[in-house]
Design an enzyme around this catalytic site. Structure first.
Site, PDB file in Angstrom:
ATOM      1  N   GLY A  31      -4.848   2.882  -6.281  1.00 21.85           N
ATOM      2  CA  GLY A  31      -5.519   3.985  -7.159  1.00 21.85           C
ATOM      3  C   GLY A  31      -5.714   3.659  -8.333  1.00 21.85           C
ATOM      4  O   GLY A  31      -5.711   4.345  -9.747  1.00 21.85           O
ATOM      5  N   GLY A  37      -2.767   5.667 -12.672  1.00 19.75           N
ATOM      6  CA  GLY A  37      -2.993   4.105 -12.512  1.00 19.75           C
ATOM      7  C   GLY A  37      -3.251   3.726 -13.073  1.00 19.75           C
ATOM      8  O   GLY A  37      -3.288   1.807 -14.113  1.00 19.75           O
ATOM      9  N   TYR A 184      -0.049  20.060   0.003  1.00 15.26           N
ATOM     10  CA  TYR A 184      -0.419  18.777  -0.577  1.00 15.26           C
ATOM     11  C   TYR A 184       1.577  18.540  -1.393  1.00 15.26           C
ATOM     12  O   TYR A 184       2.142  17.611  -1.395  1.00 15.26           O
ATOM     13  CB  TYR A 184      -1.039  18.765  -2.625  1.00 15.26           C
ATOM     14  CG  TYR A 184      -1.045  18.648  -3.591  1.00 15.26           C
ATOM     15  CD1 TYR A 184      -1.452  17.093  -3.964  1.00 15.26           C
ATOM     16  CD2 TYR A 184      -0.357  19.199  -4.788  1.00 15.26           C
ATOM     17  CE1 TYR A 184      -1.387  15.828  -5.033  1.00 15.26           C
ATOM     18  CE2 TYR A 184       0.297  18.141  -5.182  1.00 15.26           C
ATOM     19  CZ  TYR A 184      -0.267  16.784  -5.633  1.00 15.26           C
ATOM     20  OH  TYR A 184       0.149  16.052  -7.001  1.00 15.26           O
TER      21      TYR A 184
END
Length: 310
Positions: A31, A37, A184
């Protein structure tokens, strides 16, 4: 000279200016085309590293890579879809076939607060991408990492792991009502449990590879903006106002990757949890449950079909 320059890291405020020379190191970041990232890649390339940007959208990643190619190091883009075990295997097999030896793997990519969905392998998407995809990727790339002395695996978690609960008998929300945030939080708790069990197993070998985790505090990324709930709407409106930049947010995971004094199983995050310089922090009690960590590992092996070859 590098060790002397950074030996006082724990006593002084750490910033990306403390990154030692990374020339000759090869680091893979999932990512890496945006957000944390991309900023981590920018700092590591600037320090001389060769960064492999492992991204689902190659076109977007190539555009992002252009902004990094003026750095001291170098960068390449490779296609990786963490929602597909087939893609993960193809990526890993090609990297190994090319003879690439990794000094670092930063498991950075993630999804947050999605509408309920499944990966192509039938996993609930958030646990599938955030944990299972990275579990499979790490296992398949471990031979490359273990060839290099003092290589590192850094798993990027979140403050969301604190309210997280791991449902080892129902990771996919098949028998309970789906909660976008609960799913999540579970996946971010899984990141730390995975780190701890991976580090335990690494220490049973003679390997110098270590596993660490990090979290960014509050950071300005695209996470949490995709979805149809009211919280997704709020994230789209308030994230640019109330959060730190990706430049600040990436510091914890970069420190975990480069600090020569770091040791396995350490967890890095902002000093004041949501903001501040990156320091060693303590994860939740649930994240330190080694029985859960072992069982999650076993389940992850069964689901992904990936067995680690230490």
């Amino acid at each position: 000279m590098i060790v002397m320059a950074v030996s006082g890291m724990s006593q002084t405020r750490w910033t990306t200016k403390n990154i030692p020379d990374n020339s000759g190191r090869t680091i893979c970041i999932t990512g890496a085309n945006s957000g944390l990232g991309l900023e981590a890649a920018r700092n590591l390339v600037g320090a001389g590293a060769h960064v492999i940007m492992a991204c689902r959208n190659v076109e977007k990643a190539e555009a992002a890579a252009q902004s990094l190619r003026s750095g001291k190091g170098s960068v390449e883009v490779r296609q990786l879809d963490l929602a597909s075990l087939a893609s993960i295997r193809q990526f890993s097999e090609q990297l190994l076939a090319d003879g690439i030896e990794l000094d670092g793997l930063m498991n950075n990519a993630g999804l947050m607060a999605l509408d309920q969905s499944r990966t192509e392998d039938g996993f609930e998407t958030q646990i599938g991408v955030n944990h299972l995809g990275h579990f499979a990727l790490t296992g398949l790339l471990l031979p490359s990492l273990m060839k290099r002395p003092n290589s590192r695996i850094v798993n990027v978690s979140s403050m969301g792991h604190i309210p997280g609960k791991i449902y080892l008998d129902d990771l996919m929300c098949d028998r309970r009502r789906y909660s976008r945030w609960g799913a999540y939080f579970q996946s971010k708790l899984a990141n730390i449990l995975f780190t701890n069990e991976l580090e335990r197993r690494l220490r049973e070998t003679q390997s110098t590879t270590i596993a660490l985790a990090a979290h960014p505090g509050t950071a300005r990324t695209e996470l949490g903006k995709s979805g149809s709930s009211a919280t997704n709407f709020v994230m789209r409106r308030l994230t640019p106002v109330l959060t730190r930049t990706g430049v600040q947010g990436c510091e914890s995971q970069v420190r975990a990757m480069v600090d020569p004094n770091a040791v396995g199983r350490e967890y890095y995050g902002p000093k004041y949890q949501m903001f501040g310089a990156p320091v060693k922090v303590t994860p939740s009690k649930r994240a330190r449950n080694m029985n859960d960590a072992r069982r999650l590992w076993e389940i992850s092996e069964e689901l992904t079909g990936v067995r680690y070859n230490f």
